[in-house]
Design a protein around this motif. Structure first.
Motif, short mmCIF file in Angstrom:
data_model
loop_
_atom_site.label_atom_id
_atom_site.label_comp_id
_atom_site.label_asym_id
_atom_site.label_seq_id
_atom_site.Cartn_x
_atom_site.Cartn_y
_atom_site.Cartn_z
N ALA A 92 -27.27 -126.52 -27.59
CA ALA A 92 -26.89 -126.89 -26.79
C ALA A 92 -25.62 -125.77 -25.95
N ASP B 24 -23.65 -127.99 -22.59
CA ASP B 24 -23.77 -129.07 -23.10
C ASP B 24 -23.27 -129.72 -23.74
N GLU C 275 -21.83 -132.97 -24.81
CA GLU C 275 -21.98 -134.03 -24.74
C GLU C 275 -23.55 -133.50 -26.11
N GLU C 276 -24.51 -132.61 -25.43
CA GLU C 276 -24.57 -132.32 -26.90
C GLU C 276 -24.62 -131.83 -27.64
#
Length: 351
Positions: free
Chosen positions: A130, A135, A137-138
């Protein structure tokens, strides 16, 4: 003898009659605990033949449907009333059915039952992936799971924070620190997140790491400091901030005893970085373990512009190293014609 024989015949007929009693249709297996790689199944085995030797018992089989061929294959055969299907794929749908077989060979099947494995538990690998993909959000999802060690390292020995600092992912750096990432943790070569950010040129991350305890005094396995790595990276804004923040200018490594200015003389020869260090007070006549000065190192590495800058900044061309050689001897030995010319011009100006 007749009675014994008659008794035996009666016993055999009774057994045979019991074995030939129609089988009770089985109910589907009951799904128990499921993980990301296993599913537990159980079933009722009361009321089925279980007397005498095992060959006279009812046999229970569990069959699993193959997802590709859509046919059932047997995964368990025995007399138990439970079975754990192992080695399954995470977050996957499976179909199971129970088959019962009487001692006479008659078989009946239960209706199929659906079951799902769970998602694979989040791990350090998920966090590194991630971060690597930037990322947010991840990253939040993995960190909020509470099951992943925020300072775990990948195969290169990098923590998620080191990776984010190196790549310049500021928001992710903030999130990782919020969840307890160690700003002073080091990789296998001794580099911490601050050194990686300094080399890569991410000033906002450098400032943030400093706020949360990263130190200019840290050293890698070779004794290089964040300033050594900032000089290697050639990022003027970061070096200017480090100087303003009180970073030591003439800090030495453990191998050659080089200061950042000397290392720069050997590696990049960047005149702009050298000028910034010199204006801040870096010693142009400092010596390494062999008695070489930044001027000598610049001569040996054919850094013509840097040689000019060092001479203009007060570098002493007369200094000799431990072997009796100075800048001029080194320039002649390696045929550095342009540098020889510079040194000769400096000599004529002095006279």
């Amino acid at each position: 003898m007749g009675r014994d024989t008659e008794g035996f015949v009666v016993y055999s007929e009774n057994c045979l009659a019991r074995f030939q009693t129609p089988l009770k249709p089985p109910q589907p297996p009951v799904i128990g605990k499921a993980s990301h790689h296993s599913i537990e199944l159980s079933w009722e085995n009361e009321g089925y033949a279980r007397q005498g030797p095992p060959e006279r018992w009812t046999i229970f089989s569990i069959e699993k449907m193959d997802q590709k061929s859509r046919t059932y294959g047997t995964v368990y055969v025995g007399y138990s009333n439970h079975y754990s299907a192992e080695g399954l794929e995470p977050h996957t749908h499976y179909l199971f059915r129970l088959r019962i077989t009487s001692p006479t060979g008659e078989s009946l099947y239960s209706p199929p039952v659906s079951a799902f494995t769970t998602r694979e538990p989040l791990s350090g690998k998920n966090l590194h992936q991630a971060v690597n993909m930037n990322d947010e959000e991840e990253v939040n999802k993995v960190l909020q799971s509470g099951t992943v060690y925020v300072n775990g390292t990948d195969k290169l020995g990098l923590t998620p924070l080191m990776l984010a600092a190196q790549k310049g992912y500021t928001r992710i750096v903030h999130k990782l620190v919020e969840y307890g990432a160690d700003v002073n943790m080091k990789n296998g070569s001794g580099k911490d997140s601050l050194m990686l950010a300094c080399f890569a040129g991410h000033l906002d991350i450098v400032k943030y790491l400093r706020r949360f305890g990263a130190t200019w005094q840290s050293r890698d396995m070779g004794g290089c400091s964040p300033l050594h790595w900032a000089a290697d990276g050639g990022h003027l804004a970061i070096i200017a901030y480090m100087i303003q923040d009180g970073c030591e200018l003439d800090v030495r490594d453990d191998v050659s005893r080089w200061t950042p200015l000397m290392r720069l003389s050997a590696v990049s020869g960047n005149p702009a970085v050298a000028s910034l260090l010199i204006r801040a007070g870096a010693d142009v006549n400092t010596r390494d373990k062999d008695g070489k000065t930044p001027l000598m190192v610049a001569v040996l590495n054919n850094q013509e512009k840097l040689v000019q800058l060092l001479l203009d900044s007060g570098a002493d061309r007369h200094v000799k190293n431990e072997f009796g050689s100075g800048a001029a001897e080194m320039a002649n030995a390696f045929g550095r014609e342009n540098i020889i010319k510079l040194l000769e011009e400096r000599k004529s100006i002095e006279h």
